[in-house]
Enzyme design. Structure first.
Site, PDB file in Angstrom:
ATOM      1  N   HIS A   1      -0.536 -34.122  -3.043  1.00 33.70           N
ATOM      2  CA  HIS A   1      -0.533 -34.081  -1.580  1.00 33.70           C
ATOM      3  C   HIS A   1      -0.620 -35.509  -1.058  1.00 33.70           C
ATOM      4  CE1 HIS A   1      -2.422 -29.791  -1.857  1.00 33.70           C
ATOM      5  NE2 HIS A   1      -1.167 -29.823  -2.219  1.00 33.70           N
TER       6      HIS A   1
HETATM    7  C1  LIG Z   1       3.109 -29.746  -8.232  1.00 32.84           C
HETATM    8  C2  LIG Z   1       2.892 -29.563  -6.741  1.00 32.84           C
HETATM    9  C3  LIG Z   1       2.289 -28.408  -6.278  1.00 32.84           C
HETATM   10  C4  LIG Z   1       2.097 -28.224  -4.909  1.00 32.84           C
HETATM   11  N1  LIG Z   1       1.530 -27.057  -4.484  1.00 32.84           N
HETATM   12  C5  LIG Z   1       1.388 -26.843  -3.169  1.00 32.84           C
HETATM   13  C6  LIG Z   1       0.858 -25.598  -2.697  1.00 32.84           C
HETATM   14  O1  LIG Z   1       0.528 -24.690  -3.479  1.00 32.84           O
HETATM   15  N2  LIG Z   1       0.718 -25.441  -1.366  1.00 32.84           N
HETATM   16  C7  LIG Z   1       1.058 -26.406  -0.468  1.00 32.84           C
HETATM   17  O2  LIG Z   1       0.899 -26.195   0.739  1.00 32.84           O
HETATM   18  N3  LIG Z   1       1.552 -27.597  -0.888  1.00 32.84           N
HETATM   19  C8  LIG Z   1       1.743 -27.830  -2.215  1.00 32.84           C
HETATM   20  N4  LIG Z   1       2.247 -29.025  -2.647  1.00 32.84           N
HETATM   21  C9  LIG Z   1       2.522 -30.098  -1.664  1.00 32.84           C
HETATM   22  C10 LIG Z   1       3.834 -29.863  -0.911  1.00 32.84           C
HETATM   23  O3  LIG Z   1       4.821 -29.428  -1.838  1.00 32.84           O
HETATM   24  C11 LIG Z   1       4.287 -31.169  -0.256  1.00 32.84           C
HETATM   25  O4  LIG Z   1       3.215 -31.724   0.496  1.00 32.84           O
HETATM   26  C12 LIG Z   1       5.457 -30.878   0.695  1.00 32.84           C
HETATM   27  O5  LIG Z   1       6.539 -30.318  -0.023  1.00 32.84           O
HETATM   28  C13 LIG Z   1       5.919 -32.151   1.356  1.00 32.84           C
HETATM   29  O6  LIG Z   1       6.962 -31.796   2.256  1.00 32.84           O
HETATM   30  P1  LIG Z   1       7.980 -32.862   2.801  1.00 32.84           P
HETATM   31  O7  LIG Z   1       8.987 -32.106   3.584  1.00 32.84           O
HETATM   32  O8  LIG Z   1       7.253 -33.973   3.478  1.00 32.84           O
HETATM   33  O9  LIG Z   1       8.651 -33.525   1.506  1.00 32.84           O
HETATM   34  P2  LIG Z   1       9.461 -32.830   0.317  1.00 32.84           P
HETATM   35  O10 LIG Z   1       9.184 -31.370   0.228  1.00 32.84           O
HETATM   36  O11 LIG Z   1       9.203 -33.695  -0.873  1.00 32.84           O
HETATM   37  O12 LIG Z   1      10.960 -32.991   0.786  1.00 32.84           O
HETATM   38  C14 LIG Z   1      11.616 -34.236   0.732  1.00 32.84           C
HETATM   39  C15 LIG Z   1      13.104 -33.923   0.569  1.00 32.84           C
HETATM   40  O13 LIG Z   1      13.830 -35.136   0.769  1.00 32.84           O
HETATM   41  C16 LIG Z   1      14.828 -35.217  -0.235  1.00 32.84           C
HETATM   42  N5  LIG Z   1      15.179 -36.626  -0.396  1.00 32.84           N
HETATM   43  C17 LIG Z   1      14.440 -37.615  -0.945  1.00 32.84           C
HETATM   44  N6  LIG Z   1      15.101 -38.782  -0.902  1.00 32.84           N
HETATM   45  C18 LIG Z   1      16.266 -38.524  -0.299  1.00 32.84           C
HETATM   46  C19 LIG Z   1      17.381 -39.338   0.060  1.00 32.84           C
HETATM   47  N7  LIG Z   1      17.415 -40.648  -0.194  1.00 32.84           N
HETATM   48  N8  LIG Z   1      18.431 -38.741   0.676  1.00 32.84           N
HETATM   49  C20 LIG Z   1      18.413 -37.423   0.965  1.00 32.84           C
HETATM   50  N9  LIG Z   1      17.369 -36.601   0.657  1.00 32.84           N
HETATM   51  C21 LIG Z   1      16.331 -37.155   0.042  1.00 32.84           C
HETATM   52  C22 LIG Z   1      14.187 -34.597  -1.459  1.00 32.84           C
HETATM   53  O14 LIG Z   1      15.159 -34.160  -2.375  1.00 32.84           O
HETATM   54  C23 LIG Z   1      13.428 -33.415  -0.831  1.00 32.84           C
HETATM   55  O15 LIG Z   1      14.234 -32.261  -0.706  1.00 32.84           O
HETATM   56  C24 LIG Z   1       2.485 -29.224  -4.002  1.00 32.84           C
HETATM   57  C25 LIG Z   1       3.098 -30.397  -4.463  1.00 32.84           C
HETATM   58  C26 LIG Z   1       3.306 -30.558  -5.826  1.00 32.84           C
HETATM   59  C27 LIG Z   1       3.987 -31.828  -6.306  1.00 32.84           C
END
Ligand SMILES: Cc1cc2nc3c(=O)[nH]c(=O)nc-3n(C[C@H](O)[C@H](O)[C@H](O)COP(=O)(O)OP(=O)(O)OC[C@H]3O[C@@H](n4cnc5c(N)ncnc54)[C@H](O)[C@@H]3O)c2cc1C
Length: 192
Positions: free
Chosen positions: A132
């Site tokens: 996180h």
């Molecule tokens: C192992 C694990 C278990 C977890 N379990 C939970 C849980 O049970 N419950 C919970 O609430 N949270 C959980 N989390 C945390 C949660 O998954 C993250 O906090 C959340 O997904 C973050 O969301 P986001 O949209 O900010 O980023 P992300 O979900 O990481 O999305 C970022 C996106 O941007 C894309 N991207 C990156 N660089 C580029 C680029 N240059 N060009 C185009 N696209 C790009 C990536 O491919 C990705 O699709 C977990 C995380 C992990 C690692």
């Protein structure tokens, strides 16, 4: 425990190969643990860390994230682990695998719980994962201290918004996905 110690205790599901990496011993000793996998409960201590980190571009690893846990973070971790161990012994566990360097590899009774009080305060002695991570584009009104403003517009660049976990100014201490989706939904609806 989230409001008192600052940790959340949660059961997690890990594949056998990950569990294998956390059991003590090699060879037959490790094999004996793997034979009993269906009697193993895997739990984690989710710490609301007060440590703040840095992100730097890295040629080798893409982005390089680094942060050092504080003494307080380690203290919370130890207290959370002690509660977890106690909970499992009270539920009938015969062994608790500690996973902390310098501690006995396995505890076998409630009488041994005090070993957590003397456990290392060095973060490197603990097996941890960071799932996180927030604040890479922290939101705030001061451009010197933040990347986006409270409306999630990138300071100084018209028409560019950030709407994901990176805008959170601090960590949440709980699983964040609902919060992230709520922020992204509200912010994107404002754009329409
Ligand atoms: C192992 C694990 C278990 C977890 N379990 C939970 C849980 O049970 N419950 C919970 O609430 N949270 C959980 N989390 C945390 C949660 O998954 C993250 O906090 C959340 O997904 C973050 O969301 P986001 O949209 O900010 O980023 P992300 O979900 O990481 O999305 C970022 C996106 O941007 C894309 N991207 C990156 N660089 C580029 C680029 N240059 N060009 C185009 N696209 C790009 C990536 O491919 C990705 O699709 C977990 C995380 C992990 C690692």
């Amino acid at each position: 425990m989230r409001d008192t110690v600052g940790v959340k205790l949660e059961s997690i599901n890990v594949p056998p190969e990950v569990a294998a990496a956390r059991f003590p011993g090699v060879g037959r000793r490790l094999g004996a643990y793997l034979d009993r996998l269906d009697h193993v409960a895997t739990w984690s201590v989710a710490v609301r860390a007060e440590a703040e980190g840095r992100i730097r571009p890295s040629r080798l690893f893409g982005d390089h994230v680094k942060y050092d846990l504080t003494a307080n973070d380690i203290d919370r971790t130890r207290r959370g682990m002690k509660h977890l161990a106690e909970m499992h012994f009270l539920a009938g566990a015969t062994e608790v695998v500690t996973g902390v360097y310098g501690m006995p590899e396995v505890l076998r009774s409630l009488d041994e719980l005090s070993r957590y009080d003397q456990a290392s305060v060095d973060p490197r002695d603990y097996s941890m994962v960071a799932t996180h991570l927030f604040g890479g584009c922290r939101a705030g009104s001061d451009p010197a201290m933040s990347v986006v403003d409270p409306q999630l517009r990138v300071h100084g660049i018209d028409g560019l918004y950030v709407m994901d976990a990176s805008v959170f100014p601090t960590n949440t201490g709980v699983n964040p996905q609902h919060g992230i989706m709520a922020v992204a939904t509200v912010a994107s609806e404002r754009l329409c």
